[in-house]
Design an enzyme around this catalytic site. Structure first.
Site, mmCIF file in Angstrom:
data_model
loop_
_atom_site.group_PDB
_atom_site.id
_atom_site.type_symbol
_atom_site.label_atom_id
_atom_site.label_comp_id
_atom_site.label_asym_id
_atom_site.label_seq_id
_atom_site.Cartn_x
_atom_site.Cartn_y
_atom_site.Cartn_z
ATOM 1 N N PHE A 1 -1.596 16.379 4.393
ATOM 2 C CA PHE A 1 -2.055 15.843 3.115
ATOM 3 C C PHE A 1 -0.832 15.664 2.213
ATOM 4 O O PHE A 1 -0.102 16.611 1.929
ATOM 5 C CB PHE A 1 -3.106 16.742 2.467
ATOM 6 C CG PHE A 1 -3.639 16.139 1.199
ATOM 7 C CD1 PHE A 1 -4.346 14.949 1.231
ATOM 8 C CD2 PHE A 1 -3.399 16.734 -0.031
ATOM 9 C CE1 PHE A 1 -4.803 14.350 0.057
ATOM 10 C CE2 PHE A 1 -3.863 16.158 -1.203
ATOM 11 C CZ PHE A 1 -4.565 14.966 -1.156
ATOM 12 N N GLU B 1 0.853 -1.195 0.000
ATOM 13 C CA GLU B 1 0.000 0.000 0.000
ATOM 14 C C GLU B 1 0.888 1.243 0.000
ATOM 15 O O GLU B 1 2.036 1.201 0.435
ATOM 16 C CB GLU B 1 -0.895 -0.078 1.264
ATOM 17 C CG GLU B 1 -1.795 1.068 1.545
ATOM 18 C CD GLU B 1 -2.887 1.304 0.514
ATOM 19 O OE1 GLU B 1 -2.556 1.390 -0.684
ATOM 20 O OE2 GLU B 1 -4.048 1.464 0.904
ATOM 21 N N ASP B 2 0.329 2.357 -0.503
ATOM 22 C CA ASP B 2 1.089 3.609 -0.489
ATOM 23 C C ASP B 2 1.090 4.277 0.885
ATOM 24 O O ASP B 2 2.122 4.703 1.380
ATOM 25 C CB ASP B 2 0.559 4.586 -1.560
ATOM 26 C CG ASP B 2 -0.959 4.800 -1.481
ATOM 27 O OD1 ASP B 2 -1.630 4.172 -0.634
ATOM 28 O OD2 ASP B 2 -1.485 5.601 -2.277
ATOM 29 N N LYS C 1 0.531 6.900 8.670
ATOM 30 C CA LYS C 1 0.085 8.127 9.361
ATOM 31 C C LYS C 1 -0.734 7.682 10.578
ATOM 32 O O LYS C 1 -1.955 7.714 10.545
ATOM 33 C CB LYS C 1 -0.827 8.899 8.392
ATOM 34 C CG LYS C 1 -0.342 10.260 8.049
ATOM 35 C CD LYS C 1 -1.255 11.200 7.276
ATOM 36 C CE LYS C 1 -2.198 10.760 6.232
ATOM 37 N NZ LYS C 1 -2.798 11.876 5.447
ATOM 38 N N ASP D 1 -3.886 5.584 6.585
ATOM 39 C CA ASP D 1 -4.362 6.728 7.363
ATOM 40 C C ASP D 1 -5.321 6.206 8.434
ATOM 41 O O ASP D 1 -4.896 5.833 9.519
ATOM 42 C CB ASP D 1 -5.028 7.728 6.405
ATOM 43 C CG ASP D 1 -5.475 8.983 7.109
ATOM 44 O OD1 ASP D 1 -5.023 9.241 8.234
ATOM 45 O OD2 ASP D 1 -6.303 9.732 6.533
ATOM 46 N N ARG E 1 0.291 11.755 -9.323
ATOM 47 C CA ARG E 1 0.811 10.522 -8.707
ATOM 48 C C ARG E 1 2.243 10.258 -9.157
ATOM 49 O O ARG E 1 2.957 9.478 -8.540
ATOM 50 C CB ARG E 1 -0.040 9.316 -9.138
ATOM 51 C CG ARG E 1 -1.462 9.306 -8.621
ATOM 52 C CD ARG E 1 -2.123 7.998 -8.996
ATOM 53 N NE ARG E 1 -3.563 8.017 -8.869
ATOM 54 C CZ ARG E 1 -4.229 7.726 -7.748
ATOM 55 N NH1 ARG E 1 -3.581 7.421 -6.654
ATOM 56 N NH2 ARG E 1 -5.541 7.749 -7.725
ATOM 57 N N ASP F 1 -2.239 10.960 -4.889
ATOM 58 C CA ASP F 1 -2.814 11.922 -5.821
ATOM 59 C C ASP F 1 -3.506 13.094 -5.133
ATOM 60 O O ASP F 1 -3.880 13.017 -3.973
ATOM 61 C CB ASP F 1 -3.861 11.221 -6.692
ATOM 62 C CG ASP F 1 -5.093 10.822 -5.883
ATOM 63 O OD1 ASP F 1 -4.928 10.110 -4.869
ATOM 64 O OD2 ASP F 1 -6.215 11.242 -6.235
#
Ligand code: IMP
Length: 190
Positions: free
Chosen positions: A159, A106-107, A138, A110, A172, A166
């Site tokens: 953010f 996963e990127d 995060k 959150d 991206r 993105d």
């Protein structure tokens, strides 16, 4: 760094930083799975599109384990009345996961709601094991008790854009991870 995108407030990690850290984490993952006999003698590496793409590629190209690659699209949407995000699978795996050892890549994590859902979904479908690798964590945003098995960087609330992440489906492809200048988003035009 030159030619930064105008929405960048601060670069957190350059491509060099990310590649260096990815190498370290990949070695930890190789050591872990070398001690665990893998079902089918291979790891099923599942990327969550689209954000995973740059980091997924870095990880897979560094990793010496025998692997299969597959992808999912999991969308989180607001049901309308409640504020709870409700993830749904909008593109499923082609691979039969029964009895397989799975590593989700996963990127960013959150709230943790997406991965919590995907992990349970894969176990329900019969996966033998499900581990999680994320580029960014995060933890301040967490709404579940999900903890990644491997994480490259832990970051403060902000953010983030670039390296897969993105804003309105764009940028991206920035070759770095950056904090977005959200002040500029109010009257931002592409
Ligand atoms: P979670 O379910 O809240 O953990 O959300 C995970 C997904 O939300 C990630 O895969 C990203 O697509 C998106 N996301 C979370 N934080 C950010 C961010 O700072 N920038 C861009 N996308 C984000």
């Amino acid at each position: 760094m030159k030619n930064l995108h105008p929405l960048v407030k601060k670069v957190l990690f350059t491509r060099e930083d990310i590649l260096k850290r990815t190498k370290e984490v990949t070695e930890e993952i190789e050591r872990y799975y070398n001690l665990e006999p893998l079902a089918d003698n291979s790891l099923l590496v599942v990327g969550l599109l689209k954000g995973c793409v740059p980091f997924y590629t870095d990880f897979c190209m560094n990793c010496n384990l025998t692997m299969e690659m597959d992808f999912m699209v999991v969308s989180s949407y607001n049901g309308g009345i409640s504020s709870d995000l409700d993830p749904t699978v909008s593109l499923d795996l082609k691979t039969d996961v029964r009895g397989r050892d799975i590593l989700i890549v996963e990127d960013i994590i959150d709230t943790g709601l997406t991965l919590d859902y995907v992990k349970n979904y894969l176990f329900r479908k019969g996966a033998k094991s499900v581990k999680i690798l994320t580029m960014l964590d995060k933890p301040s945003g967490r709404r579940t008790d999900l903890v990644p098995d491997w994480s490259c960087f832990t970051i403060e609330p902000a953010f983030i854009i670039g390296y897969g992440l993105d804003y309105q489906e764009k940028i991206r492809n920035l070759p770095y991870v950056a904090i977005c200048d959200t002040e500029k988003l109010k009257d931002w035009k592409w």
